[in-house]
Write a protein that holds these residues in place. Structure first.
Motif: not given
Lengths: 190, 245
Positions: A78-83
């Motif tokens: 989720m963090t990677r997608h958001t970043a």
């Protein structure tokens, strides 16, 4: 409550337990911040990414269940997608490449940094260093820059149908290098 | 790239549009190759986040982030309030005795109750009044009994033909062993069970209860008691807080 598993804390967060969210935050702050930073290369932006991730978590916008695998993998994705999303909005090419930046900082981790992460990082960087330049680049473009399939095909001058295979091959080489090192196991939790 | 299988990489990177994402997820159901490849990609990349070098978060980040996270939630409830529930909520706000904390408490209570319906509204930033919103039938502030300093709010909410009683309370004393806070709806002198809860370490507790007692009822009172366990058929403990309905 500090002893609870991630999944148990997540359950409590769904019931709007602020303390549970805070514990999850403490548990993941540094890893997620560093991971975001690795992608967006900017402190302020990384903070925004983290905030967005935890808002999604708090509001139940992103649903986790144990069949989706480990909580840590889920929140990292989720963090990677958001970043990546922030990166795209910002539409600025980050300055560093996989090898340069990682080599630059390889031994700066401070003592209190979680040991496993550090060990894992060392082994990983060693494995990355054995990849061919093009393989390093394709992993960087795909995984850390979130470049689209089409963009990668243009960037590397590859037919669309070949891109997936190249990425897979690069990742497999990395995995093989890791296995030879005998270091990193998927089961390790932070 | 007309072939669905070619969207795997973009799906993995989360760069598809919402619509494309839905289509691809439907495709995943029927394409075992894609499922396997996706799984493989996840496995092969699972270590990569640890390639990030530890960075020191800026000072005060935790406070800022958590504050914004918790505030973001109450913003959303206000958004819901501006929909069909507005008239009721306004009415509620006009109640002179309502102290300031009532609004957030009820907001929280409503949020719980509406979670199902409001979810779409809250998550979908572009969404308009299309989404079904529950309507608030009645909201009251719960008065503490005796020396108790607990505070609470209760709301009757109509949702899809069902009526829910939503109760939220603050500053509750902790419970021991099997003790629970039991909510009761009274029709005259006759108590009906209406949900129970155990407060968190922060002294807050909430419960949403679907009222499905047969026949018509004219509820006169809502009360919370502290019960030795969750099985009491009639109130055994003292009333902690209550209100007329």
């Amino acid at each position: 409550m500090r002893e609870l598993s991630d999944a148990a804390l997540y359950e409590r967060v769904q019931a709007k337990d602020k303390e549970a969210l805070e514990i999850l935050y403490d548990r993941y702050e540094k890893l997620l911040y560093s991971f975001s930073y690795r992608i967006v290369k900017d402190g302020g932006l990384s903070e925004e990414v983290l905030q967005e991730v935890f808002i999604k978590l708090w509001k139940g916008r992103a649903q986790y269940s144990e069949e989706k695998g480990k909580f840590s993998s889920w929140i990292l994705t989720m963090t990677r997608h958001t970043a990546i999303d922030h990166l795209r909005k910002q539409s600025r090419e980050p300055d560093f490449e996989l090898d340069e930046r990682d080599a630059l900082h390889s031994d700066e981790a401070s003592v209190e940094d979680q040991v496993e992460w550090k060990e894992r990082g060392v082994v990983l960087r060693a494995a990355v260093s054995k990849l061919k330049e093009e393989q390093k680049r394709i992993i960087e473009m795909f995984y850390f820059k979130g470049m689209t399939h089409k963009k990668i095909s243009q960037e590397f001058d590859l037919p669309l149908g070949t891109v997936k295979g190249r990425i897979r091959l690069a990742l497999k080489h990395l995995k093989t290098n890791l296995a030879e090192k005998g270091g990193v196991s998927d089961e390790k939790q932070l | 790239m007309k072939n669905n299988c070619d969207q795997l990489l973009d799906y993995f990177n989360g760069t598809l549009t919402d619509e494309e994402k839905k289509t691809f997820e439907a495709h995943l159901e029927s394409c075992s190759d894609c499922r396997e490849e996706l799984q493989e990609l996840e496995d092969l990349t699972s270590d990569l986040p640890y390639l990030s070098t530890p960075e020191e978060p800026p000072s005060g980040m935790k406070e800022r982030v958590l504050q914004n996270v918790f505030e973001s939630a109450s913003d959303d409830v206000e958004e819901v309030d501006t929909e069909e529930t507005r008239s009721n909520v306004t009415h509620m706000n006009e109640t002179k005795r309502s102290p300031k904390w009532l609004a957030p408490a009820l907001a929280a209570a409503l949020f719980l109750s509406l979670a199902g319906n409001a979810y779409t509204y809250i998550t979908d930033e572009g969404a308009t009044s299309e989404t079904e919103v529950s309507s608030l039938l009645k909201a009251v502030q719960l008065e503490p009994s005796g020396a108790s300093t607990s505070k609470g709010a209760a709301a009757l909410v109509s949702d899809n033909g069902k009526t829910n009683l939503v109760v939220q309370a603050d500053d509750l004393e902790g419970v021991e062993e099997d003790q629970v806070y039991q909510v009761w709806l009274l029709e005259g002198e006759k108590p009906y069970r209406a949900g129970s809860f155990v407060p968190g370490e922060n002294g807050k507790g909430a419960v949403s209860f679907e009222i499905n007692y047969e026949g018509d009822h004219d509820w006169t009172t809502v009360a919370i008691t502290l019960e030795p366990n969750a099985k009491s058929k009639t109130p055994k403990g003292e009333i902690v807080m209550s209100s007329d309905l």
